[in-house]
Structures are given as structure tokens and as C-alpha cells.
Design a protein around this motif. Sequence first.
Motif, PDB file in Angstrom:
ATOM      1  N   GLN A  46     -34.086  -2.267  -3.110  1.00  0.00           N
ATOM      2  CA  GLN A  46     -33.742  -3.313  -3.887  1.00  0.00           C
ATOM      3  C   GLN A  46     -34.883  -3.416  -5.116  1.00  0.00           C
ATOM      4  O   GLN A  46     -34.416  -3.670  -6.000  1.00  0.00           O
ATOM      5  CB  GLN A  46     -33.390  -4.391  -3.149  1.00  0.00           C
ATOM      6  CG  GLN A  46     -32.647  -5.688  -4.108  1.00  0.00           C
ATOM      7  CD  GLN A  46     -32.226  -6.668  -3.245  1.00  0.00           C
ATOM      8  OE1 GLN A  46     -33.143  -7.270  -2.420  1.00  0.00           O
ATOM      9  NE2 GLN A  46     -30.942  -6.889  -3.058  1.00  0.00           N
ATOM     10  N   ASP A  49     -34.670  -1.016  -7.655  1.00  0.00           N
ATOM     11  CA  ASP A  49     -33.496  -0.909  -8.606  1.00  0.00           C
ATOM     12  C   ASP A  49     -33.729  -2.298  -9.558  1.00  0.00           C
ATOM     13  O   ASP A  49     -33.664  -1.699 -10.821  1.00  0.00           O
ATOM     14  CB  ASP A  49     -32.105  -1.527  -7.923  1.00  0.00           C
ATOM     15  CG  ASP A  49     -31.413  -0.534  -7.154  1.00  0.00           C
ATOM     16  OD1 ASP A  49     -32.067   0.538  -7.280  1.00  0.00           O
ATOM     17  OD2 ASP A  49     -30.472  -0.964  -6.361  1.00  0.00           O
ATOM     18  N   VAL A  50     -34.678  -3.213  -9.053  1.00  0.00           N
ATOM     19  CA  VAL A  50     -34.849  -4.385 -10.231  1.00  0.00           C
ATOM     20  C   VAL A  50     -35.760  -3.763 -11.122  1.00  0.00           C
ATOM     21  O   VAL A  50     -35.794  -3.988 -12.432  1.00  0.00           O
ATOM     22  CB  VAL A  50     -35.478  -5.532  -9.356  1.00  0.00           C
ATOM     23  CG1 VAL A  50     -36.027  -6.646 -10.486  1.00  0.00           C
ATOM     24  CG2 VAL A  50     -34.283  -6.222  -8.555  1.00  0.00           C
ATOM     25  N   THR A 112     -26.651  -3.423 -11.661  1.00  0.00           N
ATOM     26  CA  THR A 112     -26.262  -4.969 -11.849  1.00  0.00           C
ATOM     27  C   THR A 112     -24.792  -5.293 -11.819  1.00  0.00           C
ATOM     28  O   THR A 112     -23.967  -4.484 -11.847  1.00  0.00           O
ATOM     29  CB  THR A 112     -26.791  -5.331 -13.392  1.00  0.00           C
ATOM     30  OG1 THR A 112     -26.142  -4.635 -14.506  1.00  0.00           O
ATOM     31  CG2 THR A 112     -28.330  -4.833 -13.629  1.00  0.00           C
ATOM     32  N   ILE A 130     -28.506  -9.180 -10.971  1.00  0.00           N
ATOM     33  CA  ILE A 130     -28.572  -8.557 -10.065  1.00  0.00           C
ATOM     34  C   ILE A 130     -28.128  -9.501  -8.767  1.00  0.00           C
ATOM     35  O   ILE A 130     -28.824 -10.839  -8.835  1.00  0.00           O
ATOM     36  CB  ILE A 130     -30.024  -7.986  -9.869  1.00  0.00           C
ATOM     37  CG1 ILE A 130     -30.172  -7.116 -11.041  1.00  0.00           C
ATOM     38  CG2 ILE A 130     -30.093  -7.321  -8.458  1.00  0.00           C
ATOM     39  CD1 ILE A 130     -31.662  -6.770 -11.236  1.00  0.00           C
TER      40      ILE A 130
END
Length: 144
Positions: A46, A49-50, A112, A130
Motif C-alpha cells: 500500500q 502505491d501511495v 486511486t 486513496i
Amino acid sequence: MSAEPRTAPDDGQVRVVALEVADDLDELASVRAWASGVLRDLPGDQRLDVLMVVEELTSNALRHGEPPRQIRLLRKRGWLCVEVDDTCLDPACPRPPSATGGHGLKLVTAVTTAWGQRQRTTGKTVWAEIDLTRAPGTSPPPMR
């Protein structure tokens, strides 16, 4: 760099941390390190991804925007928003993919729940939300 706690508030309040970004593409490594530290409580996939969203929006502001630039991470339990300001009045828009780019905002869309921009008289803010309750790598719900 932020010295604030590295977890989302439990009280429903939005916590905001911000970083001024120098006018240099080499700044991306510093932005990534800053964001990684702020978000170190997120699970690895995670957080990646951010960080991809942070890098893409910041990279676009550095390549196509005008200084000064600022990145903000807005967070509350289960939700995070990345915001990047610059003083260019031209809107951010996806371009056709090529050997030199054009894939970034498609990647942002993939991880997102929504992204967009707010035009201001002094520039724009590009933002991406997100859903932190969603498993990394899964598709967000369709937009209505």
C-alpha cells in the motif's frame, strides 16, 4: 521534514503534513524519502502505491508546472489524499502514451479512487484520493 506522528488520527480529524519542493527533478528522491517516512505505518504494498502517486504528481509538477511547488498528504483513518500545488495555470491532463512518457496518470487512476485538479487564480492543485481500507493492487470501485 515532518516530525509528526506517523499514524492516522483516530478521532476522524484530517491530519495534514506538507513539504515545499525545490525546482529540481533531483528533488524526487527527497520527496519519496519524506513521504515514505510519513507513511511508514502503511503496509508495504500500500505504501508503494501511495509513493507512486506522490512521485507521479510531483514529477508532473516539476516537469510541466511552475514554482513554487508544495506537496501535502492529508490523512484520516482509512483515507489519504495527495495534493501537489504549482503556479502553472495550464491544467494537468493525460497525454497519449509514448516511449518518453504518458503512462503516469493512467497508473494514478489505477490505484486511486479519484483524482482531479482545482484551478486557482495563482495556479493549480492536482489531487488524488486513496482508499486505505482497500487491499493494495485491487481495483477501486467504479466512479459514479
